[in-house]
Design a protein around this motif. Structure first.
Motif, mmCIF file in Angstrom:
data_model
loop_
_atom_site.group_PDB
_atom_site.id
_atom_site.type_symbol
_atom_site.label_atom_id
_atom_site.label_comp_id
_atom_site.label_asym_id
_atom_site.label_seq_id
_atom_site.Cartn_x
_atom_site.Cartn_y
_atom_site.Cartn_z
ATOM 1 N N LYS A 185 41.826 13.280 14.781
ATOM 2 C CA LYS A 185 42.153 12.036 14.429
ATOM 3 C C LYS A 185 42.882 12.388 13.118
ATOM 4 O O LYS A 185 42.384 12.948 12.018
ATOM 5 C CB LYS A 185 40.852 11.374 14.009
ATOM 6 C CG LYS A 185 39.983 10.874 15.102
ATOM 7 C CD LYS A 185 38.875 9.985 14.680
ATOM 8 C CE LYS A 185 37.772 9.740 15.874
ATOM 9 N NZ LYS A 185 37.026 10.936 16.309
ATOM 10 N N PRO A 186 44.121 12.185 12.989
ATOM 11 C CA PRO A 186 44.999 12.607 12.086
ATOM 12 C C PRO A 186 44.819 11.437 10.565
ATOM 13 O O PRO A 186 44.921 10.489 10.978
ATOM 14 C CB PRO A 186 46.294 12.648 12.341
ATOM 15 C CG PRO A 186 46.392 11.687 13.521
ATOM 16 C CD PRO A 186 44.906 11.617 14.037
ATOM 17 N N ILE A 187 44.615 12.301 9.613
ATOM 18 C CA ILE A 187 44.515 11.418 8.321
ATOM 19 C C ILE A 187 45.786 11.872 7.238
ATOM 20 O O ILE A 187 46.007 12.927 7.090
ATOM 21 C CB ILE A 187 43.312 11.639 7.384
ATOM 22 C CG1 ILE A 187 42.076 11.088 8.153
ATOM 23 C CG2 ILE A 187 43.226 11.055 6.079
ATOM 24 C CD1 ILE A 187 40.649 11.574 7.620
ATOM 25 N N PHE A 188 46.634 10.907 6.879
ATOM 26 C CA PHE A 188 47.634 11.238 5.925
ATOM 27 C C PHE A 188 47.124 11.079 4.543
ATOM 28 O O PHE A 188 46.984 9.672 4.285
ATOM 29 C CB PHE A 188 48.796 10.197 6.352
ATOM 30 C CG PHE A 188 50.029 10.734 5.670
ATOM 31 C CD1 PHE A 188 51.127 11.370 6.196
ATOM 32 C CD2 PHE A 188 50.163 10.080 4.166
ATOM 33 C CE1 PHE A 188 52.486 11.678 5.525
ATOM 34 C CE2 PHE A 188 51.568 10.425 3.569
ATOM 35 C CZ PHE A 188 52.593 10.978 4.113
ATOM 36 N N LEU A 189 46.876 11.664 3.589
ATOM 37 C CA LEU A 189 46.309 11.553 2.465
ATOM 38 C C LEU A 189 47.541 11.545 1.459
ATOM 39 O O LEU A 189 47.960 12.410 1.123
ATOM 40 C CB LEU A 189 45.280 12.763 2.076
ATOM 41 C CG LEU A 189 44.762 12.554 0.640
ATOM 42 C CD1 LEU A 189 43.974 11.295 0.658
ATOM 43 C CD2 LEU A 189 44.080 14.094 0.004
ATOM 44 N N MET A 190 47.414 10.284 0.813
ATOM 45 C CA MET A 190 48.415 10.215 -0.381
ATOM 46 C C MET A 190 47.611 10.493 -1.527
ATOM 47 O O MET A 190 46.578 10.484 -1.956
ATOM 48 C CB MET A 190 48.794 8.583 -0.502
ATOM 49 C CG MET A 190 49.663 8.215 0.506
ATOM 50 S SD MET A 190 51.280 8.980 0.532
ATOM 51 C CE MET A 190 51.654 9.467 -1.322
ATOM 52 N N GLY A 191 48.603 11.450 -2.426
ATOM 53 C CA GLY A 191 47.814 12.022 -3.750
ATOM 54 C C GLY A 191 48.374 10.988 -4.601
ATOM 55 O O GLY A 191 48.824 11.452 -5.877
ATOM 56 N N GLY A 192 47.772 9.900 -4.814
ATOM 57 C CA GLY A 192 47.872 8.950 -5.775
ATOM 58 C C GLY A 192 47.281 9.407 -6.975
ATOM 59 O O GLY A 192 47.451 8.949 -8.170
ATOM 60 N N GLY A 193 45.886 10.143 -6.888
ATOM 61 C CA GLY A 193 45.429 10.845 -7.951
ATOM 62 C C GLY A 193 45.901 11.962 -8.440
ATOM 63 O O GLY A 193 46.282 12.412 -9.554
ATOM 64 N N THR A 194 45.983 13.173 -7.454
ATOM 65 C CA THR A 194 46.461 14.201 -7.826
ATOM 66 C C THR A 194 47.886 14.295 -7.986
ATOM 67 O O THR A 194 48.403 15.170 -8.819
ATOM 68 C CB THR A 194 46.380 15.360 -6.563
ATOM 69 O OG1 THR A 194 46.796 14.564 -5.384
ATOM 70 C CG2 THR A 194 44.749 15.699 -6.515
ATOM 71 N N GLY A 195 48.686 13.264 -7.914
ATOM 72 C CA GLY A 195 49.967 13.367 -8.193
ATOM 73 C C GLY A 195 50.205 12.932 -9.741
ATOM 74 O O GLY A 195 51.254 13.134 -10.331
ATOM 75 N N MET A 196 48.975 12.569 -10.207
ATOM 76 C CA MET A 196 49.321 12.385 -11.872
ATOM 77 C C MET A 196 49.166 13.542 -12.691
ATOM 78 O O MET A 196 49.457 13.768 -13.589
ATOM 79 C CB MET A 196 48.118 11.433 -12.279
ATOM 80 C CG MET A 196 48.284 10.000 -11.532
ATOM 81 S SD MET A 196 46.766 8.933 -12.468
ATOM 82 C CE MET A 196 47.089 7.342 -11.202
ATOM 83 N N ILE A 197 48.571 14.665 -11.784
ATOM 84 C CA ILE A 197 48.372 15.894 -12.418
ATOM 85 C C ILE A 197 49.687 16.833 -12.050
ATOM 86 O O ILE A 197 50.216 17.499 -12.956
ATOM 87 C CB ILE A 197 47.265 16.637 -11.754
ATOM 88 C CG1 ILE A 197 45.877 15.669 -12.231
ATOM 89 C CG2 ILE A 197 47.058 17.946 -12.292
ATOM 90 C CD1 ILE A 197 45.805 15.638 -13.919
#
Length: 413
Positions: free
Chosen positions: A63-75
């Protein structure tokens, strides 16, 4: 065929933390995830390796999950970067997340989306230090290549914490969404193993079913970086890189790179690729491998409609019938060639020099004498006629054709 066997023949296996756990996750239909930080409002062809691989896992029962880095993208991920990333505003990151997610729904519609901002933003500093930081030894972090290579040139505490945040992402998806596998490029090995080690520390290595997997980075045979064209990045968003330009990017790949790209970036089976390459070698001038590569990847990203647009424009340029395209395709075609706004009071010889079709009046006159210059399919004969004498297609576009294949665009002003 197991996922490992499938990826092995394609040359896509770089590192695996535990093969048994990976196969067990496939048998149980567990989830697999790959993370993408929103550094722009669109992904580009450099991301395609991971997007295709995520879809490949999905077709193998995960089951593929595409994780957006809305949090880590701030770092910002410091992994093997020469210097500190420029921080984006929260508003820009949110807009980038929206843009990428709307884009990816069309490319891999069966994927589940998640955003690590949903859990990272809720965590206080004290909670992070107690629940995450406590499980990471400083010497362990300093030994990671992604961190070690930046220590001498400078690494802030902000970026130093990135690998721990990514580890927490894996734990969150593991415990909440039955996600047993994280995948990434080989530059992500340090971050991925931080995740598997963190899960081990939470529930014990004997109980953990977490596995990490990386694929090799795609490099070109000439040593140039993959993913760049003469005009810069090749985006997956058609408003940034048109379907035609996207198709042409793949069509123009070198013979030496085609086999690797067909294996890495398409879903063609082994026997199909072998048969295609054998045919290609017999008549390489027909560029059969490049055409199939371009067709497969353009269809994956832009659908059959996008491929049809690309083929129609390609054919129109090749046959010299670009002015016969409808307005939508004409606009796309015009955006793909060097163009310039030029005063309608300019002479035609000055206009073709200004747009770049000739370097001087002497060269321009040689082309005119040879009847090698056309403007909207009309042969240029009188160099002193004004640009205003040429009727723009759809009241906007003037296509300058030099020889058989070279095109330039003029907009009258």
């Amino acid at each position: 065929m197991t996922i490992i066997e499938e990826l092995n023949w394609r040359g896509l296996v770089k590192q695996i933390t535990n093969e048994e756990k990976l196969i067990e996750a496939q048998k149980s239909g567990s989830a697999v995830y790959c993370g993408f930080d929103p550094t722009a409002d669109s992904l580009h062809v450099g991301h395609l390796m991971m997007i295709v691989t995520l879809e490949r896992f999905g077709r193998q029962g995960f089951k593929p999950i595409f994780l957006m880095g809305g949090g880590t993208g701030m770092i910002g991920d410091p992994s093997f970067k020469a210097g500190e990333r420029q921080l984006q505003t929260i508003e820009q990151i949110d807009e980038n997340v929206k843009g990428i997610m709307s884009q990816m729904v069309k490319i891999i519609p069966n994927v589940t989306f998640a955003n690590n901002a949903d859990w990272l933003k809720k965590m206080t500093l004290i909670e992070f230090l107690r629940d995450v930081g406590k499980d990471f030894n400083l010497s362990y972090l300093l030994a990671k290549e992604s961190i070690k290579t930046r220590i001498e040139t400078g690494l802030s505490i902000t970026e130093f914490s990135y690998t721990m945040l990514q580890a927490y992402d894996f734990w969150n998806l593991y415990s909440e969404m039955d996600c047993k596998v994280q995948i990434g490029g080989s530059d992500q090995w340090g971050n991925i193993t931080s995740g598997t080690d963190y899960i081990n520390s939470k529930i014990g290595q004997a109980n953990s079913k977490a596995a990490g997997f990386t694929i090799p980075l795609l490099t070109k045979s000439d040593g140039n970086k993959f993913g760049k064209s003469e005009s810069g990045a090749v985006w997956l968003d058609p408003s940034k890189t048109s379907e035609y330009e996207f198709y042409q990017f793949w069509l123009n790949q070198d013979d030496a790179d085609c086999e690797k790209m067909l294996k890495f970036l398409t879903f063609l089976e082994q026997n199909e690729i072998e048969a295609l390459l054998n045919e290609h070698k017999k008549e390489p001038f027909k560029r059969m491998a490049q055409k199939r590569l371009a067709e497969e990847i353009t269809t994956f990203v832009h659908g059959t409609d996008g491929l049809e647009k690309a083929l129609k424009i390609t054919e129109a340029f090749f046959e010299g019938k670009v002015t016969e395209l409808d307005q939508e395709l004409l606009t796309i075609a015009f955006s793909a060639i060097p163009s310039k706004e030029i005063s309608k009071d300019s002479t035609l010889i000055d206009a073709i020099i200004e747009v770049g079709a000739a370097s001087s009046k002497r060269e321009a006159r040689e082309f005119i004498v040879a009847k090698a210059i056309t403007l909207n399919d009309i042969v240029l004969e009188n160099e002193n006629d004004l640009l205003d004498s040429i009727n723009p297609v759809h009241n906007k576009f003037i296509f300058v054709k030099k020889g058989k294949k070279k095109y330039f665009g003029i907009i009258q002003k």
